[in-house]
Design a protein around this motif. Structure first.
Motif, PDB file in Angstrom:
ATOM      1  N   VAL A   1       0.852  -1.199   0.000  1.00  0.00           N
ATOM      2  CA  VAL A   1       0.000   0.000   0.000  1.00  0.00           C
ATOM      3  C   VAL A   1       0.888   1.249   0.000  1.00  0.00           C
ATOM      4  CG1 VAL A   1      -1.715   1.325   1.303  1.00  0.00           C
ATOM      5  CG2 VAL A   1      -1.911  -1.172   1.139  1.00  0.00           C
ATOM      6  N   LYS A   2       0.664   2.121  -0.974  1.00  0.00           N
ATOM      7  CA  LYS A   2       1.482   3.319  -1.119  1.00  0.00           C
ATOM      8  C   LYS A   2       1.062   4.394  -0.107  1.00  0.00           C
ATOM      9  CE  LYS A   2       3.479   1.741  -4.931  1.00  0.00           C
ATOM     10  NZ  LYS A   2       4.897   1.370  -5.006  1.00  0.00           N
ATOM     11  N   LYS A   3       2.047   5.078   0.461  1.00  0.00           N
ATOM     12  CA  LYS A   3       1.799   6.231   1.319  1.00  0.00           C
ATOM     13  C   LYS A   3       2.551   7.429   0.759  1.00  0.00           C
ATOM     14  CE  LYS A   3       1.407   2.650   4.454  1.00  0.00           C
ATOM     15  NZ  LYS A   3       2.053   1.317   4.393  1.00  0.00           N
ATOM     16  N   VAL A   4       1.937   8.602   0.886  1.00  0.00           N
ATOM     17  CA  VAL A   4       2.545   9.817   0.345  1.00  0.00           C
ATOM     18  C   VAL A   4       2.854  10.778   1.488  1.00  0.00           C
ATOM     19  CG1 VAL A   4       2.280  11.747  -1.249  1.00  0.00           C
ATOM     20  CG2 VAL A   4       1.250   9.516  -1.801  1.00  0.00           C
ATOM     21  N   TYR A   5       4.075  11.316   1.466  1.00  0.00           N
ATOM     22  CA  TYR A   5       4.542  12.226   2.502  1.00  0.00           C
ATOM     23  C   TYR A   5       5.057  13.521   1.889  1.00  0.00           C
ATOM     24  CZ  TYR A   5       4.742   7.995   5.420  1.00  0.00           C
ATOM     25  OH  TYR A   5       4.437   6.845   6.084  1.00  0.00           O
ATOM     26  N   ILE A   6       4.916  14.607   2.627  1.00  0.00           N
ATOM     27  CA  ILE A   6       5.605  15.845   2.300  1.00  0.00           C
ATOM     28  C   ILE A   6       6.716  16.019   3.324  1.00  0.00           C
ATOM     29  CG2 ILE A   6       5.452  18.359   2.160  1.00  0.00           C
ATOM     30  CD1 ILE A   6       2.610  18.093   1.214  1.00  0.00           C
TER      31      ILE A   6
ATOM     32  N   VAL B   1       7.962  15.644  -2.159  1.00  0.00           N
ATOM     33  CA  VAL B   1       6.820  14.737  -2.023  1.00  0.00           C
ATOM     34  C   VAL B   1       7.344  13.342  -2.317  1.00  0.00           C
ATOM     35  CG1 VAL B   1       4.552  14.080  -2.877  1.00  0.00           C
ATOM     36  CG2 VAL B   1       5.154  16.498  -2.734  1.00  0.00           C
ATOM     37  N   LEU B   2       7.196  12.435  -1.350  1.00  0.00           N
ATOM     38  CA  LEU B   2       7.705  11.067  -1.506  1.00  0.00           C
ATOM     39  C   LEU B   2       6.545  10.078  -1.443  1.00  0.00           C
ATOM     40  CD1 LEU B   2       9.819  12.656   0.708  1.00  0.00           C
ATOM     41  CD2 LEU B   2      11.177  10.687   0.003  1.00  0.00           C
ATOM     42  N   LYS B   3       6.568   9.126  -2.361  1.00  0.00           N
ATOM     43  CA  LYS B   3       5.557   8.073  -2.385  1.00  0.00           C
ATOM     44  C   LYS B   3       6.265   6.745  -2.206  1.00  0.00           C
ATOM     45  CE  LYS B   3       1.522   6.597  -5.091  1.00  0.00           C
ATOM     46  NZ  LYS B   3       0.735   6.843  -6.330  1.00  0.00           N
ATOM     47  N   ILE B   4       5.970   6.056  -1.094  1.00  0.00           N
ATOM     48  CA  ILE B   4       6.647   4.804  -0.784  1.00  0.00           C
ATOM     49  C   ILE B   4       5.631   3.748  -0.340  1.00  0.00           C
ATOM     50  CG2 ILE B   4       8.781   5.984  -0.113  1.00  0.00           C
ATOM     51  CD1 ILE B   4       8.034   5.435   2.805  1.00  0.00           C
ATOM     52  N   ALA B   5       6.041   2.482  -0.447  1.00  0.00           N
ATOM     53  CA  ALA B   5       5.150   1.386  -0.056  1.00  0.00           C
ATOM     54  C   ALA B   5       5.579   0.737   1.247  1.00  0.00           C
ATOM     55  CB  ALA B   5       5.094   0.332  -1.155  1.00  0.00           C
TER      56      ALA B   5
ATOM     57  N   ARG C   1       2.319  13.043   6.592  1.00  0.00           N
ATOM     58  CA  ARG C   1       1.718  12.064   5.691  1.00  0.00           C
ATOM     59  C   ARG C   1       0.386  12.613   5.188  1.00  0.00           C
ATOM     60  NH1 ARG C   1       1.546   6.077   7.716  1.00  0.00           N
ATOM     61  NH2 ARG C   1      -0.195   6.749   9.024  1.00  0.00           N
ATOM     62  N   ILE C   2       0.218  12.603   3.857  1.00  0.00           N
ATOM     63  CA  ILE C   2      -0.977  13.206   3.277  1.00  0.00           C
ATOM     64  C   ILE C   2      -1.872  12.203   2.550  1.00  0.00           C
ATOM     65  CG2 ILE C   2       0.078  15.484   3.058  1.00  0.00           C
ATOM     66  CD1 ILE C   2       0.460  14.864   0.041  1.00  0.00           C
ATOM     67  N   GLN C   3      -1.411  10.939   2.422  1.00  0.00           N
ATOM     68  CA  GLN C   3      -2.217   9.972   1.676  1.00  0.00           C
ATOM     69  C   GLN C   3      -1.834   8.543   2.042  1.00  0.00           C
ATOM     70  OE1 GLN C   3      -2.399  10.960  -2.485  1.00  0.00           O
ATOM     71  NE2 GLN C   3      -3.269   8.993  -3.086  1.00  0.00           N
ATOM     72  N   ILE C   4      -2.851   7.671   2.132  1.00  0.00           N
ATOM     73  CA  ILE C   4      -2.659   6.228   2.300  1.00  0.00           C
ATOM     74  C   ILE C   4      -3.465   5.551   1.206  1.00  0.00           C
ATOM     75  CG2 ILE C   4      -3.022   4.215   3.782  1.00  0.00           C
ATOM     76  CD1 ILE C   4      -2.883   6.107   6.187  1.00  0.00           C
ATOM     77  N   GLY C   5      -2.786   4.856   0.287  1.00  0.00           N
ATOM     78  CA  GLY C   5      -3.496   4.300  -0.865  1.00  0.00           C
ATOM     79  C   GLY C   5      -4.208   5.440  -1.596  1.00  0.00           C
ATOM     80  N   PRO C   6      -5.509   5.290  -1.871  1.00  0.00           N
ATOM     81  CA  PRO C   6      -6.245   6.362  -2.551  1.00  0.00           C
ATOM     82  C   PRO C   6      -6.847   7.377  -1.586  1.00  0.00           C
ATOM     83  CG  PRO C   6      -7.646   4.444  -2.358  1.00  0.00           C
ATOM     84  CD  PRO C   6      -6.311   4.053  -1.749  1.00  0.00           C
ATOM     85  N   LEU C   7      -6.691   7.149  -0.276  1.00  0.00           N
ATOM     86  CA  LEU C   7      -7.320   8.016   0.725  1.00  0.00           C
ATOM     87  C   LEU C   7      -6.433   9.214   1.041  1.00  0.00           C
ATOM     88  CD1 LEU C   7      -9.732   8.357   2.702  1.00  0.00           C
ATOM     89  CD2 LEU C   7      -8.322   7.170   4.404  1.00  0.00           C
ATOM     90  N   GLU C   8      -6.961  10.414   0.844  1.00  0.00           N
ATOM     91  CA  GLU C   8      -6.198  11.640   1.060  1.00  0.00           C
ATOM     92  C   GLU C   8      -6.602  12.325   2.362  1.00  0.00           C
ATOM     93  OE1 GLU C   8      -6.649  14.138  -2.338  1.00  0.00           O
ATOM     94  OE2 GLU C   8      -5.726  12.703  -3.723  1.00  0.00           O
TER      95      GLU C   8
ATOM     96  N   LEU D   1      -7.596  -2.261  -2.355  1.00  0.00           N
ATOM     97  CA  LEU D   1      -7.009  -3.433  -1.717  1.00  0.00           C
ATOM     98  C   LEU D   1      -7.300  -4.705  -2.500  1.00  0.00           C
ATOM     99  CD1 LEU D   1      -7.792  -2.541   2.002  1.00  0.00           C
ATOM    100  CD2 LEU D   1      -5.536  -2.577   0.921  1.00  0.00           C
ATOM    101  N   SER D   2      -8.472  -4.760  -3.112  1.00  0.00           N
ATOM    102  CA  SER D   2      -8.812  -5.925  -3.943  1.00  0.00           C
ATOM    103  C   SER D   2      -7.879  -6.021  -5.139  1.00  0.00           C
ATOM    104  CB  SER D   2     -10.264  -5.832  -4.416  1.00  0.00           C
ATOM    105  OG  SER D   2     -11.157  -5.960  -3.325  1.00  0.00           O
ATOM    106  N   ARG D   3      -7.585  -4.876  -5.742  1.00  0.00           N
ATOM    107  CA  ARG D   3      -6.647  -4.875  -6.876  1.00  0.00           C
ATOM    108  C   ARG D   3      -5.257  -5.291  -6.427  1.00  0.00           C
ATOM    109  NH1 ARG D   3      -9.270   0.048  -7.971  1.00  0.00           N
ATOM    110  NH2 ARG D   3      -7.438   1.222  -7.273  1.00  0.00           N
ATOM    111  N   LYS D   4      -4.841  -4.807  -5.254  1.00  0.00           N
ATOM    112  CA  LYS D   4      -3.532  -5.172  -4.721  1.00  0.00           C
ATOM    113  C   LYS D   4      -3.453  -6.668  -4.451  1.00  0.00           C
ATOM    114  CE  LYS D   4      -1.179  -1.328  -4.458  1.00  0.00           C
ATOM    115  NZ  LYS D   4       0.157  -1.185  -5.080  1.00  0.00           N
ATOM    116  N   SER D   5      -4.549  -7.219  -3.928  1.00  0.00           N
ATOM    117  CA  SER D   5      -4.587  -8.649  -3.639  1.00  0.00           C
ATOM    118  C   SER D   5      -4.507  -9.465  -4.924  1.00  0.00           C
ATOM    119  CB  SER D   5      -5.871  -8.978  -2.877  1.00  0.00           C
ATOM    120  OG  SER D   5      -5.920 -10.340  -2.552  1.00  0.00           O
TER     121      SER D   5
END
Length: 264
Positions: free
Chosen positions: A140-145, A199-203, A226-233, A257-261
């Protein structure tokens, strides 16, 4: 399910440590017999009692987003008296929702943010939901500033994007080393005041991951959000405030999550 976990998620107490104390005091029974530490149960079959009253899990599934301020510890208690992110959930939400004591006790955090990091933090009492958001196999990707010290070079950005070796030391000795996964990086600015904004996007979800990556390439983090978890902002949720996730957000997360699975 471990009995201590069950008691906490049922809202009897706010932590597994407190649940253990009740068990030691002989106040908990399973199927009519006094429980012991280490007991495991099936919530669908076993009957658990506390002080003579049957205990059941909180039926309502809760999904909460908090904009955690810097300086708040992600824990339900702290012997050092630091401010706790959980205490913010005792206040009304931005929509004036109020959690019951049982609902509050049933919550656990989905992953963590370190003491000095602010931003999006999720809480739930849905174990399967939390597992799928945090287990490494789902990526699951997370986005940080990140605001980092210095005018970051293109070379340092490329190193972050390709992954760097992280060395964790204790008392001057290396106790762990690993290579960070590739990350997506966007430079928002290289300021003239001695810092850069990325802006960093990491899993990955390793402890202090972003801070360690940036320090490794020579640009230590000054502040992190942290500004995002998966598609949730995080959106415009005020610092220190919380709200329930909307049904459309939950659907978005479940589809993600279904797509990730399916990718595994």
């Amino acid at each position: 399910m471990n009995l201590q976990v069950f008691l906490a998620r049922a809202g009897v107490v706010s932590s597994r440590r407190k649940a253990a104390a009740l068990i030691r005091e002989g106040k908990v029974k399973v199927n009519g017999k006094t429980a012991q530490l280490g007991t495991t149960i099936d919530p669908n079959k076993d009957v658990v009692e506390f002080d003579g009253q049957e205990v059941k899990l909180v039926a309502k599934k809760l999904y909460i987003a908090l904009n955690k301020p810097a300086g708040y510890l992600v824990a339900k208690s702290d012997t050092r008296g630091r401010k706790l992110a959980y205490d913010l959930l005792k206040e009304p939400s931005i929509d004036s929702d109020v959690l019951t004591q049982a609902e509050f006790n049933s919550l656990f955090n989905v992953g963590r943010l370190d003491l000095d990091t602010e931003g999006l933090l999720l809480f739930t009492n849905d174990g399967e939901f939390a597992l799928r958001l945090t287990h490494p196999r789902y990526q699951v990707k997370k986005v940080y500033i990140a605001k980092v010290k210095g005018r970051i070079s293109n070379r340092a950005v490329k190193r972050i994007e390709h992954g760097v070796w992280i060395y964790i030391k204790e008392k001057g000795k290396i106790v762990e080393k690993y290579r960070s996964q590739p990350a997506k990086v966007r430079v928002l600015g290289r300021g003239k005041k001695g810092y850069s904004v990325l802006v960093l996007k990491i899993a990955e979800g390793r402890k202090r991951e972003v801070r360690r990556i940036c320090a490794t390439v020579g640009y230590p983090v000054l502040s992190l959000k942290r500004i995002q978890i998966g598609p949730l902002e995080l959106g415009d949720l005020p610092v220190g405030k919380w709200r329930f996730l909307k049904e459309k957000e939950l659907e978005l997360l479940r589809n993600y999550l279904s797509r990730k699975s399916a990718e595994k």
